[in-house]
Design an enzyme around this catalytic site. Structure first.
Site, short mmCIF file in Angstrom:
data_model
loop_
_atom_site.label_atom_id
_atom_site.label_comp_id
_atom_site.label_asym_id
_atom_site.label_seq_id
_atom_site.Cartn_x
_atom_site.Cartn_y
_atom_site.Cartn_z
N HIS A 30 0.65 0.14 3.84
CA HIS A 30 0.49 1.34 4.66
C HIS A 30 1.26 1.15 5.97
O HIS A 30 1.17 0.09 6.59
CB HIS A 30 -0.99 1.60 4.96
N ARG A 78 1.93 5.12 -4.26
CA ARG A 78 0.97 6.22 -4.28
C ARG A 78 1.27 7.27 -3.23
O ARG A 78 1.53 6.95 -2.07
CB ARG A 78 -0.45 5.67 -4.07
N ARG A 121 5.30 6.46 2.03
CA ARG A 121 4.80 5.30 2.76
C ARG A 121 5.72 4.08 2.69
O ARG A 121 5.87 3.36 3.67
CB ARG A 121 3.41 4.93 2.25
N GLU A 154 0.19 15.49 4.71
CA GLU A 154 0.52 14.10 4.99
C GLU A 154 1.92 13.79 4.47
O GLU A 154 2.58 14.65 3.88
CB GLU A 154 -0.52 13.16 4.36
N HIS A 164 -2.44 -2.12 1.70
CA HIS A 164 -3.37 -0.99 1.71
C HIS A 164 -3.92 -0.64 0.33
O HIS A 164 -5.11 -0.38 0.20
CB HIS A 164 -2.67 0.23 2.30
#
Length: 393
Positions: free
Chosen positions: A229, A366, A270, A114, A331
């Site tokens: 997000h 994160r 992100r 990811e 998110h």
């Protein structure tokens, strides 16, 4: 007058961190697990992408650097170290408990990649990893003779004496007030998404643990660190937005503007991708941009992203044939109740785990798929310390 219950440990929240805490508390301790809604309405059920793991002994430095870089180097290094070194043990334990991670043909774990990860190190179950893990944990908890679960039971306050937590006050769906006295209390109440107009979280997540602990003078940390997000399925309807997992971009999905042009590296952290989408929306004067699966093989869509495919199809979009409208949405909450490396707060006998806590792993932003790993690692440490009555080695 409120009814009274007495247990050894009360856990507030039945998501992954609350359930895993229950599983790791000594079986001779009487545990009461309460949750605000039904047992399905926890955000752990919504996690799509997967759970990180140190891929092999040579992956430590890269995993550490990826986590630190995504967190803008504001991470607590001790916590990051603990999380990474504990990761393989957690994955092995989940498999032992019955979690069915996707496998290669030879039976080994399949890994995906990811955004902001330097390599594939994410274990997954299709695109519903959170549901697979949480449902499995719940099944195992229900088998425990020392754990009682009460759903539709909302914590209204904690019970204190000086700087010591004696348990929690709660109210049932029938508006029965209960004082639950416990030697140790674990807050696993989740994030704050329910406070936002646009969020990927359940509306019931309103930061109860943070608010109540703060009112009692428990130390907080980075309450302004909220992650957006990049890709939720755009809708003009109110309520929770459906998340389009970052692993979709990890497997080749690309972001396009309304001219059909790529405008960002989809595998940046992100916050960077979200910022780029917002800027492109502003430049074009639109309410969303597009995510295209044109570079993702059809078999990957069917095998890795069946839930995303079905949900988008129900919304009127066939991701095998056309792009879908996406917009950033609230998110994840990186801040929360300050805890040490064993998830202990600044109040005696009070612990916090999962998204309601801040152990410093995530820093300012994160890294994708670190949330499930972090919550399980530090839930286990809280349970181990409570069980042993001493610091975890």
């Amino acid at each position: 007058m409120a009814n009274e219950l007495t247990v050894d440990v009360v856990i507030v929240g039945a998501g992954a961190s609350g359930l895993y805490s229950s599983l790791n508390i000594a079986p001779d301790k009487k545990v009461l697990l309460i949750c605000k809604e039904d047992l399905e309405s926890c955000d752990s059920m919504l996690a799509q992408g997967g759970i990180c793991v140190q891929h092999d002994e040579n992956d430590y430095d890269d995993f550490f650097e990826d986590t630190m870089r995504a967190g803008h180097y504001e991470n607590r290094e001790e916590s990051v170290d603990i999380m990474i070194r504990s990761s393989r043990e957690i994955i092995d334990d989940l498999i032992r408990l019955g979690v069915d991670f996707d496998k290669e043909q030879d039976g080994s774990l399949k890994y995906t990649k990811e955004g902001a990860h330097s390599r594939a190190r994410i274990c997954f179950h299709q695109d519903i990893t959170g549901r697979e893990i949480t449902k499995t944990l719940l099944e195992r908890v229900r088998e425990l003779h020392n754990v009682t679960i009460m759903d539709y039971t909302t914590m209204t306050d904690i019970i204190t004496e000086g700087n010591r937590c004696l348990g929690v006050k709660a109210m049932t769906r029938g508006e029965l007030e209960i004082n639950i006295y416990a030697k140790d209390t674990i807050l696993a109440t989740g994030g704050i998404g329910g406070l936002y107009e646009h969020s990927t979280n359940f509306p019931s997540l309103t930061g109860d643990g943070v608010r109540i602990a703060k009112n009692h003078g428990v130390e907080m940390e980075h309450l302004d660190y909220v992650q957006i997000h990049p890709t939720s399925l755009y809708t003009d309807k109110p309520g929770r937005h459906f998340l389009i997992s970052e692993s979709a971009r990890g497997e080749g999905a690309i972001l396009l503007n309304h001219k059909g042009e790529r405008f960002v590296d989809e595998l940046l952290p992100r916050d960077k991708v979200s910022e780029a989408i917002y800027k492109e929306m502003e430049k074009e004067g639109v309410k969303h941009e597009w995510l295209s699966f044109e570079k993702v093989p059809v078999e990957d869509i069917e095998n890795h992203f069946p839930n995303i495919y079905r949900t988008c199809l129900n919304a009127g979009y066939d991701i095998k044939k056309e792009p879908i409208p996406v917009v950033p949405a609230q998110h994840y909450f990186m801040g929360g109740i300050h805890v040490d490396s064993d998830s202990k707060t600044t109040m005696d006998n009070l612990y916090a785990v999962g998204e309601t806590s801040c152990n410093g792993v995530h820093g300012k932003n994160r890294l994708a798929s670190n949330s499930l790993l972090e919550c399980l690692v530090f839930a286990k440490r809280a349970a181990t310390k409570i069980s042993a009555g001493k610091d975890v080695e």
